[in-house]
Write a protein that holds these residues in place. Structure first.
Motif, short mmCIF file in Angstrom:
data_model
loop_
_atom_site.label_atom_id
_atom_site.label_comp_id
_atom_site.label_asym_id
_atom_site.label_seq_id
_atom_site.Cartn_x
_atom_site.Cartn_y
_atom_site.Cartn_z
N PHE A 199 -57.41 -21.06 -15.15
CA PHE A 199 -58.83 -21.38 -15.15
C PHE A 199 -59.13 -22.28 -13.96
N THR A 200 -60.41 -22.34 -13.59
CA THR A 200 -60.83 -23.23 -12.51
C THR A 200 -61.43 -24.49 -13.12
N THR A 201 -61.47 -25.54 -12.34
CA THR A 201 -61.91 -26.84 -12.87
C THR A 201 -63.37 -26.83 -13.29
N ASP A 202 -64.16 -25.88 -12.79
CA ASP A 202 -65.57 -25.88 -13.14
C ASP A 202 -65.83 -25.38 -14.55
N VAL A 203 -64.84 -24.78 -15.20
CA VAL A 203 -65.06 -24.26 -16.55
C VAL A 203 -64.35 -25.10 -17.61
N MET A 204 -63.63 -26.13 -17.21
CA MET A 204 -62.92 -26.95 -18.19
C MET A 204 -63.77 -28.14 -18.63
N PRO A 205 -63.49 -28.72 -19.79
CA PRO A 205 -64.22 -29.91 -20.22
C PRO A 205 -64.13 -31.02 -19.17
#
Length: 319
Positions: A199-205
């Motif tokens: 995943f990319t950091t823009d979709v993580m909490p």
């Protein structure tokens, strides 16, 4: 076998073939498509395999250009429906229903819709080929900005104390995957050993970003307080975001190119035609959201498809 018996056998076979040929209606009209097959006869009207396939396409049961096996159950079901439609239409004509103004208007509208669809199909077929798809893919691939992807594992606990106890077990040499299956409350990842994929950091909490931004593979972080509990994370890998392959991106690119060709065609036709609106904007109601003209509607769809094509050429691999 004697010569007389052979003659009798041959005579019997020829008679059977003649009788069989007499039972089968003769088709004198040319096939509507190359290689088409006549599959039924309603008095003087022939039903062709292409009629059955077109009905299946119209009902969304098969895709445009997809073959339909003449021996399949679907073909048989569609054939019965085509026959029913033709019988109903013949009876309507006998009753003079086709002469009514309502029927004439509906038939004219159907004719215009069919002709319009055929024009669009011909325009799209002439403009879109493998080179057009490849060129757009390469263009979007150059424009796309690739982010970094992280692959991590997760163990969720209800309390901080539970999370800290798990950290101690990990530091003592326990396997992260085994503890995730045994103790994690996150049902989506628990039985995969906590694996969240890439995943990319823009979709993580937001709480994950601070600890994962610079974490190296093998590093464990947590417990981190998030909605629903506390998270313990292990970074497995870091890599550049993987673009879709040309084959994976092809459906979205074709969609965009199709919408774009329709938009161009409608814009040209509207520019050449003398179109006068006989209703005013106010007739649609003050402040009401108006339905856009078809050309504008296509432009909106094309705009949406542009985003699809861009993301198709540089989207992350499935997570």
């Amino acid at each position: 076998m004697g010569k007389g018996k052979i003659v009798l056998a041959m005579t019997g076979l020829m008679m059977a073939l003649v009788i069989s040929a007499c039972d089968k209606p003769s088709i004198n009209e040319p096939a509507p498509e190359p290689g088409d097959t006549a599959v039924a006869k309603i008095e003087d009207q022939t039903v062709w395999a292409s009629d059955v396939r077109n009905e299946a396409v119209a009902q969304g049961l098969i895709g445009e250009g997809e073959p339909l096996d003449i021996t399949s159950d679907l073909f048989r079901r569609m054939l019965e429906e085509v026959i029913d439609q033709k019988l109903l239409a013949r009876e309507a004509v006998k009753n003079g229903l086709d002469k009514s103004i309502v029927a004439q208007r509906r038939l004219a509208a159907a004719r215009e819709r069919i002709l319009g669809d055929m024009l669009v199909e011909n325009t799209v077929d002439a403009a879109i080929d493998d080179n057009a798809v490849k060129n757009l893919y390469d263009e979007q691939l150059k424009l796309a900005k690739q982010s970094e992807e992280i692959r991590a594992r997760l163990i969720m606990t209800r309390t901080r104390e539970e999370g800290e106890a798990i950290i101690k077990q990990l530091q003592a040499g326990s396997m992260f995957e085994a503890l995730a299956m045994e103790k994690s409350t996150d049902q989506a990842t628990r039985f995969n050993g906590g694996d969240m994929g890439y995943f990319t950091t823009d979709v993580m909490p937001a709480a994950y970003k601070g600890v994962l931004a610079n974490a190296k593979p093998g590093q464990i972080a947590g417990p981190i307080e998030i909605d629903g509990g506390f998270a313990i994370l292990k970074v497995e890998d870091r890599r550049q975001e993987q673009p879709l392959s040309l084959d994976e991106a092809r459906p979205q690119i074709l969609r965009f190119l199709t919408y774009d060709q329709v938009r161009i065609l409608l814009t040209k036709l509207r520019d050449k035609a003398d179109v006068k609106m006989l209703v005013k904007d106010s007739d649609f109601g003050v402040g009401a959201e108006q339905e856009p003209a078809s050309a504008a509607k296509e432009a909106v769809m094309a705009s949406e498809a542009t985003s699809d094509a861009a993301s198709a050429s540089a989207a992350a691999a499935p997570r």
